[in-house]
Structures are given as C-alpha cells and as structure tokens.
Design a protein around this motif. Structure first.
Motif, PDB file in Angstrom:
ATOM      1  N   MET A   1       0.841  -1.184   0.000  1.00 32.19           N
ATOM      2  CA  MET A   1       0.000   0.000   0.000  1.00 32.19           C
ATOM      3  C   MET A   1       0.880   1.239   0.000  1.00 32.19           C
ATOM      4  N   THR A   2       0.644   2.139  -0.960  1.00 32.23           N
ATOM      5  CA  THR A   2       1.406   3.362  -1.065  1.00 32.23           C
ATOM      6  C   THR A   2       0.696   4.484  -0.320  1.00 32.23           C
ATOM      7  N   THR A   3       1.427   5.171   0.549  1.00 34.56           N
ATOM      8  CA  THR A   3       0.862   6.292   1.283  1.00 34.56           C
ATOM      9  C   THR A   3       1.051   7.566   0.481  1.00 34.56           C
ATOM     10  N   ASP A   7      -1.531  16.432  -0.900  1.00 38.24           N
ATOM     11  CA  ASP A   7      -2.958  16.593  -0.600  1.00 38.24           C
ATOM     12  C   ASP A   7      -3.805  15.999  -1.711  1.00 38.24           C
ATOM     13  N   ARG A   8      -3.390  16.203  -2.948  1.00 39.00           N
ATOM     14  CA  ARG A   8      -4.133  15.654  -4.086  1.00 39.00           C
ATOM     15  C   ARG A   8      -4.153  14.133  -4.040  1.00 39.00           C
ATOM     16  N   GLY A   9      -3.015  13.544  -3.716  1.00 41.10           N
ATOM     17  CA  GLY A   9      -2.944  12.099  -3.617  1.00 41.10           C
ATOM     18  C   GLY A   9      -3.800  11.566  -2.489  1.00 41.10           C
ATOM     19  N   ARG A  10      -3.749  12.240  -1.345  1.00 41.38           N
ATOM     20  CA  ARG A  10      -4.571  11.807  -0.209  1.00 41.38           C
ATOM     21  C   ARG A  10      -6.054  11.923  -0.535  1.00 41.38           C
ATOM     22  N   SER A  11      -6.411  12.979  -1.268  1.00 36.61           N
ATOM     23  CA  SER A  11      -7.806  13.142  -1.662  1.00 36.61           C
ATOM     24  C   SER A  11      -8.247  12.026  -2.604  1.00 36.61           C
ATOM     25  N   SER A  12      -7.397  11.671  -3.574  1.00 38.52           N
ATOM     26  CA  SER A  12      -7.728  10.597  -4.517  1.00 38.52           C
ATOM     27  C   SER A  12      -7.873   9.264  -3.799  1.00 38.52           C
ATOM     28  N   ARG A  13      -6.940   8.985  -2.900  1.00 33.94           N
ATOM     29  CA  ARG A  13      -7.015   7.721  -2.158  1.00 33.94           C
ATOM     30  C   ARG A  13      -8.271   7.678  -1.296  1.00 33.94           C
ATOM     31  N   ALA A  14      -8.595   8.801  -0.652  1.00 31.28           N
ATOM     32  CA  ALA A  14      -9.791   8.846   0.200  1.00 31.28           C
ATOM     33  C   ALA A  14     -11.049   8.617  -0.624  1.00 31.28           C
ATOM     34  N   GLN A  47      -4.546   5.106 -10.759  1.00 32.46           N
ATOM     35  CA  GLN A  47      -4.495   5.661  -9.404  1.00 32.46           C
ATOM     36  C   GLN A  47      -4.800   4.596  -8.367  1.00 32.46           C
ATOM     37  N   LEU A  48      -5.813   3.770  -8.652  1.00 30.93           N
ATOM     38  CA  LEU A  48      -6.171   2.718  -7.703  1.00 30.93           C
ATOM     39  C   LEU A  48      -4.987   1.784  -7.470  1.00 30.93           C
ATOM     40  N   TYR A  49      -4.343   1.365  -8.556  1.00 32.27           N
ATOM     41  CA  TYR A  49      -3.225   0.427  -8.408  1.00 32.27           C
ATOM     42  C   TYR A  49      -1.965   1.120  -7.887  1.00 32.27           C
TER      43      TYR A  49
END
Length: 202
Positions: A1-3, A7-14, A47-49
């Motif tokens: 799992m990639t952290t 902010d953009r990445g955290r938003s996409s993951r959320a 993005q999901l992967y």
C-alpha cells in the motif's frame, strides 16, 4: 500500500476508499469489481493500483475506514455515559440508524462473512475493530458499575460483549426480516442483562 505524499494524492485515495466502503456495504465485496470502485470514485485505474496492490489490499483499507465510520458517531455518547438512560439512548440510536429504509447492516459485520475466512490480515483487522468497539463500551459500562447502575457480578468487558453480540445478531435478523424489530428486541434483552441486579428499573 502506497501512502500519498500530497494533498491531491490523499484526496484521490480517500475517494477510492469512500467509494469502496459504500459499494462493499451496498453490494458486498464479491459483487463489487475494481472497475466499479474506479467509476464510483471518479478516479483512474492507474491511481487505484498506485495506492493499492490488489483487491484484498483495498478491502483492508475499507475495514480500517469502516471501523472509523462505526466508532465516530458512537464515541461521544459512550464517553459521556453516566446514567441508565444514556445506555438506553445508545441502544435507541443504534436502532434508529437502521430505520431509514435501507438494509439493516453493520458496516463491520457486513464484511465478516465475506472476508474473514479468506485472509488472515483482514480477519485480524476486523477483530481489532470489534475489540476497539468493545473497549469503548467497556469504559462506559465500568463507569455505570462504579455508580451502581450496571450489574457488578460480571466484568464490564463481558457486559460489553453481550451488548455487541446482541447488536450484531439483531442487525443480522433485521436484515433478514426487513425491519428493525429483531434489533430492538435483542438490545432490550441485552439491556436487561446489563442492568439486572443493579437496582435500576428496566
């Protein structure tokens, strides 16, 4: 799992996790494909992967997220529990949460039958979630015992387990029956057990 580091990445993951939470809850894990999650989250498969190795990895993130979804609305009422009516109010809230016409389903319990037997990490995460829930109940019940409101011939942790099992079993039967009467009956019976012998009217 990639952290995610931005902010953009955290938003996409959320968004991915939130969409998966909703879809797994509504449809089930097996009936939900990763393409469904991508479409519902408005993200891309890349993005999901990037954030999740595979579907079990995403399911693990959903388990952790559903623990938070389950605990957040209950944390404050349980932390403030001082009277028998506070415990009854918690039970009433639990019933009302399943009275909106949607299937009666616990966000954590809904995952147990689908994932717990197939992945040790997922089973452990679910167990941790239920343990955290029981611990919060235990703290509130210990306070009631100290005030002479809950019975003291059983450990507070045991009483918390009674309430939790009553809730999970009641939700399951309410899902089958299509109404919340089984959940109400199960929680009322559990409250009688918790308050039995305390001198507090049932």
């Amino acid at each position: 799992m990639t952290t995610p580091s931005t902010d953009r990445g955290r938003s996409s993951r959320a968004r991915i996790v939130d969409a998966a939470c909703d879809l797994f809850y509504e449809r089930g894990v097996a009936a939900t494909g990763l393409n469904d999650v991508v479409s519902a989250s408005g993200t891309g498969k890349g993005q999901l992967y990037h954030y999740f190795q595979d579907k079990p990895d995403l399911v693990l993130a959903v388990v952790h997220a559903q623990v938070e979804r389950t605990m957040q609305p209950q944390q404050s009422p349980l932390d403030q529990m001082r009277h028998a009516d506070d415990l009854r109010a918690w039970a009433n809230q639990a019933v009302l949460a399943h009275s909106g016409g949607q299937p009666a389903r616990c966000p954590l319990g809904a995952l147990v039958s689908e994932v717990a037997d197939h992945h040790d990490g997922l089973r452990h995460a679910l167990d941790e979630g239920f343990t955290r829930w029981r611990s919060v109940l235990t703290i509130g019940l210990t306070r009631l015992q100290q005030r002479g409101i809950a019975r003291t011939d059983r450990e507070a942790d045991d009483l918390a387990e009674v309430l939790l099992c009553a809730y999970e079993g009641g939700v399951l039967m309410s899902e089958v029956r299509g109404h919340t009467a089984p959940l109400r009956l199960a929680l009322d019976a559990a409250l009688e057990v918790v308050l039995e012998g305390s001198g507090v009217p049932g």
